[in-house]
Design a protein around this motif. Structure first.
Motif, PDB file in Angstrom:
ATOM      1  N   SER A   1       4.048  -6.418  -5.962  1.00  0.00           N
ATOM      2  CA  SER A   1       3.037  -6.029  -5.357  1.00  0.00           C
ATOM      3  C   SER A   1       2.256  -4.972  -5.882  1.00  0.00           C
ATOM      4  O   SER A   1       3.486  -3.952  -5.450  1.00  0.00           O
ATOM      5  CB  SER A   1       3.863  -6.797  -4.352  1.00  0.00           C
ATOM      6  OG  SER A   1       3.373  -8.324  -4.138  1.00  0.00           O
TER       7      SER A   1
ATOM      8  N   ARG B   1      -0.478  -2.419  -3.676  1.00  0.00           N
ATOM      9  CA  ARG B   1      -2.130  -2.464  -3.165  1.00  0.00           C
ATOM     10  C   ARG B   1      -3.274  -1.390  -3.310  1.00  0.00           C
ATOM     11  O   ARG B   1      -2.948  -0.125  -3.961  1.00  0.00           O
ATOM     12  CB  ARG B   1      -1.551  -1.572  -1.367  1.00  0.00           C
ATOM     13  CG  ARG B   1      -0.909  -2.745  -1.184  1.00  0.00           C
ATOM     14  CD  ARG B   1      -0.912  -2.224   0.188  1.00  0.00           C
ATOM     15  NE  ARG B   1       0.087  -0.834   0.328  1.00  0.00           N
ATOM     16  CZ  ARG B   1      -0.055  -0.088   1.700  1.00  0.00           C
ATOM     17  NH1 ARG B   1      -1.108  -0.846   3.206  1.00  0.00           N
ATOM     18  NH2 ARG B   1       0.128   1.787   1.486  1.00  0.00           N
TER      19      ARG B   1
ATOM     20  N   PHE C   1      -6.629   0.973  -3.497  1.00  0.00           N
ATOM     21  CA  PHE C   1      -7.577   1.186  -3.024  1.00  0.00           C
ATOM     22  C   PHE C   1      -8.402   2.172  -3.711  1.00  0.00           C
ATOM     23  O   PHE C   1      -9.197   2.586  -3.837  1.00  0.00           O
ATOM     24  CB  PHE C   1      -7.072   1.455  -1.883  1.00  0.00           C
ATOM     25  CG  PHE C   1      -5.940   3.026  -1.589  1.00  0.00           C
ATOM     26  CD1 PHE C   1      -6.547   4.081  -1.904  1.00  0.00           C
ATOM     27  CD2 PHE C   1      -4.877   1.764  -2.436  1.00  0.00           C
ATOM     28  CE1 PHE C   1      -5.613   4.854  -1.508  1.00  0.00           C
ATOM     29  CE2 PHE C   1      -3.348   2.864  -1.806  1.00  0.00           C
ATOM     30  CZ  PHE C   1      -3.453   4.681  -1.798  1.00  0.00           C
TER      31      PHE C   1
ATOM     32  N   SER D   1      -5.358 -10.842  -3.030  1.00  0.00           N
ATOM     33  CA  SER D   1      -5.546 -10.773  -2.046  1.00  0.00           C
ATOM     34  C   SER D   1      -5.932 -10.191  -1.100  1.00  0.00           C
ATOM     35  O   SER D   1      -6.057  -8.688  -2.352  1.00  0.00           O
ATOM     36  CB  SER D   1      -4.465 -11.783  -1.205  1.00  0.00           C
ATOM     37  OG  SER D   1      -3.348 -10.533  -1.717  1.00  0.00           O
ATOM     38  N   MET D   2      -6.552  -9.962  -0.317  1.00  0.00           N
ATOM     39  CA  MET D   2      -6.936  -8.997   0.837  1.00  0.00           C
ATOM     40  C   MET D   2      -5.615  -9.265   1.653  1.00  0.00           C
ATOM     41  O   MET D   2      -5.037  -9.645   1.970  1.00  0.00           O
ATOM     42  CB  MET D   2      -8.355  -9.189   1.121  1.00  0.00           C
ATOM     43  CG  MET D   2      -9.513  -9.209   0.152  1.00  0.00           C
ATOM     44  SD  MET D   2      -9.391  -7.517  -0.070  1.00  0.00           S
ATOM     45  CE  MET D   2     -10.080  -6.284   0.552  1.00  0.00           C
ATOM     46  N   THR D   3      -5.270  -7.463   2.094  1.00  0.00           N
ATOM     47  CA  THR D   3      -4.552  -6.972   2.833  1.00  0.00           C
ATOM     48  C   THR D   3      -4.267  -7.553   3.792  1.00  0.00           C
ATOM     49  O   THR D   3      -6.222  -6.635   4.519  1.00  0.00           O
ATOM     50  CB  THR D   3      -3.299  -5.466   2.872  1.00  0.00           C
ATOM     51  OG1 THR D   3      -4.086  -4.987   2.734  1.00  0.00           O
ATOM     52  CG2 THR D   3      -2.906  -5.805   0.714  1.00  0.00           C
ATOM     53  N   GLU D   4      -3.855  -6.234   5.013  1.00  0.00           N
ATOM     54  CA  GLU D   4      -4.295  -6.741   7.037  1.00  0.00           C
ATOM     55  C   GLU D   4      -5.059  -5.398   6.931  1.00  0.00           C
ATOM     56  O   GLU D   4      -6.068  -5.312   7.154  1.00  0.00           O
ATOM     57  CB  GLU D   4      -3.091  -6.929   6.958  1.00  0.00           C
ATOM     58  CG  GLU D   4      -2.387  -8.069   7.639  1.00  0.00           C
ATOM     59  CD  GLU D   4      -1.025  -7.943   8.333  1.00  0.00           C
ATOM     60  OE1 GLU D   4      -0.921  -7.065   9.106  1.00  0.00           O
ATOM     61  OE2 GLU D   4      -1.140  -9.144   8.244  1.00  0.00           O
ATOM     62  N   GLU D   5      -5.213  -4.580   6.369  1.00  0.00           N
ATOM     63  CA  GLU D   5      -5.724  -3.147   5.514  1.00  0.00           C
ATOM     64  C   GLU D   5      -6.818  -3.562   5.013  1.00  0.00           C
ATOM     65  O   GLU D   5      -7.816  -2.433   5.319  1.00  0.00           O
ATOM     66  CB  GLU D   5      -5.030  -1.865   5.434  1.00  0.00           C
ATOM     67  CG  GLU D   5      -3.573  -1.633   6.401  1.00  0.00           C
ATOM     68  CD  GLU D   5      -2.312  -2.434   5.403  1.00  0.00           C
ATOM     69  OE1 GLU D   5      -2.927  -3.230   4.563  1.00  0.00           O
ATOM     70  OE2 GLU D   5      -1.704  -2.569   6.444  1.00  0.00           O
TER      71      GLU D   5
ATOM     72  N   LEU E   1      -7.254  -4.394   1.629  1.00  0.00           N
ATOM     73  CA  LEU E   1      -7.369  -3.414   0.461  1.00  0.00           C
ATOM     74  C   LEU E   1      -6.628  -4.494  -0.041  1.00  0.00           C
ATOM     75  O   LEU E   1      -6.393  -5.938   0.452  1.00  0.00           O
ATOM     76  CB  LEU E   1      -5.983  -2.213   0.613  1.00  0.00           C
ATOM     77  CG  LEU E   1      -5.830  -1.410   1.258  1.00  0.00           C
ATOM     78  CD1 LEU E   1      -4.293  -0.019   1.143  1.00  0.00           C
ATOM     79  CD2 LEU E   1      -7.646  -0.265   1.035  1.00  0.00           C
ATOM     80  N   LEU E   2      -7.192  -4.189  -1.580  1.00  0.00           N
ATOM     81  CA  LEU E   2      -7.322  -5.806  -2.735  1.00  0.00           C
ATOM     82  C   LEU E   2      -5.656  -5.558  -2.442  1.00  0.00           C
ATOM     83  O   LEU E   2      -4.856  -4.724  -3.511  1.00  0.00           O
ATOM     84  CB  LEU E   2      -7.577  -5.127  -4.189  1.00  0.00           C
ATOM     85  CG  LEU E   2      -7.676  -6.126  -4.966  1.00  0.00           C
ATOM     86  CD1 LEU E   2      -7.989  -7.407  -4.548  1.00  0.00           C
ATOM     87  CD2 LEU E   2      -7.836  -5.648  -5.902  1.00  0.00           C
ATOM     88  N   GLY E   3      -4.763  -6.644  -2.546  1.00  0.00           N
ATOM     89  CA  GLY E   3      -3.292  -6.401  -3.207  1.00  0.00           C
ATOM     90  C   GLY E   3      -3.104  -7.520  -3.841  1.00  0.00           C
ATOM     91  O   GLY E   3      -4.172  -9.018  -4.410  1.00  0.00           O
TER      92      GLY E   3
ATOM     93  N   THR F   1      -1.032  -9.265  -6.983  1.00  0.00           N
ATOM     94  CA  THR F   1       0.809  -9.566  -7.176  1.00  0.00           C
ATOM     95  C   THR F   1       0.634  -9.484  -9.005  1.00  0.00           C
ATOM     96  O   THR F   1      -0.442 -10.415  -9.762  1.00  0.00           O
ATOM     97  CB  THR F   1       1.857 -10.893  -7.442  1.00  0.00           C
ATOM     98  OG1 THR F   1       1.471 -10.564  -5.417  1.00  0.00           O
ATOM     99  CG2 THR F   1       2.504 -10.621  -7.982  1.00  0.00           C
TER     100      THR F   1
END
Length: 194
Positions: free
Chosen positions: A20, A22, A24, A72-76, A78-80, A82
């Motif tokens: 995974s 992140r 940014f 996906s989008m993280t809670e912060e 940011l682009l997540g 896999t």
């Protein structure tokens, strides 16, 4: 030789493994857009000097092609991503673009054909089956299916055993799956509780 954008990290991605990320920094957001449109991958290499963020880091000379399998989008916000590891490569030369993205001229490493576990490494299949059981992952049983494939067993153990990133890099550099398993066998006593 192929040109491959490199993503230096403090971790090693192994063939068949997932990681995974992140994203940014603008250089990597642009990279992800390009890879998403083209379906091509990028290279993940262990950082030898520098940091993951900021100035371009110096990557190891061996790495693994990463292909995006989910995002996906993280809670912060940011682009997540896999990513999944595919082919191994050796970096012959690197250069840094104006935006800080490191590009490598890479030579793809040959992979040996399928190899069945040798008798002296059968215990490694049992160990991996137990790890998979604890993780709730399905398998056909020790010595069957993927758990009979020397390369697959070696990569998964190298991924899941508590190894240092530099140890994973050393295993990534080995072409022979039996040699990789033997190195892991030699490390097993270090993982036992005292």
């Amino acid at each position: 030789m192929s040109e491959l954008p490199l993503f230096p990290l403090g971790a090693v991605l192994l063939p068949g493994g997932r990681m995974s990320l992140r994203i940014f920094e603008p250089r990597y957001l642009d990279l992800v857009k390009r890879c998403g449109r083209s379906g091509e991958g990028f290279g993940i290499c262990l950082i030898l000097a520098g940091r993951e963020v900021g100035e371009p880091a110096i990557p190891a000379t061996h790495g693994t092609e990463a292909v995006i399998v989910d995002f996906s989008m993280t809670e912060e916000g940011l682009l997540g991503l896999t990513v999944e590891g595919r082919r191994r490569f050796h970096v012959e030369h690197t250069r840094v673009r104006d935006d800080g993205l490191v590009l490598g001229d890479v030579r793809w490493l040959d992979e040996p054909g399928p190899a069945t576990l040798r008798d002296e490494h059968a215990l490694m299949s049992v160990l991996l089956a137990r790890i998979m059981d604890k993780a709730g992952l399905d398998h056909e049983g020790p010595g069957k299916g993927d758990l009979a494939d020397a390369a697959w067993v070696g990569w998964r153990l190298a991924e899941w055993l508590p190894l240092e990133a530099t140890e994973r890099l050393e295993l990534l550099q080995l072409a022979d799956p039996h040699e990789r398993l033997q190195r892991l066998v030699e490390r097993l006593p270090d993982f036992q509780a005292e």
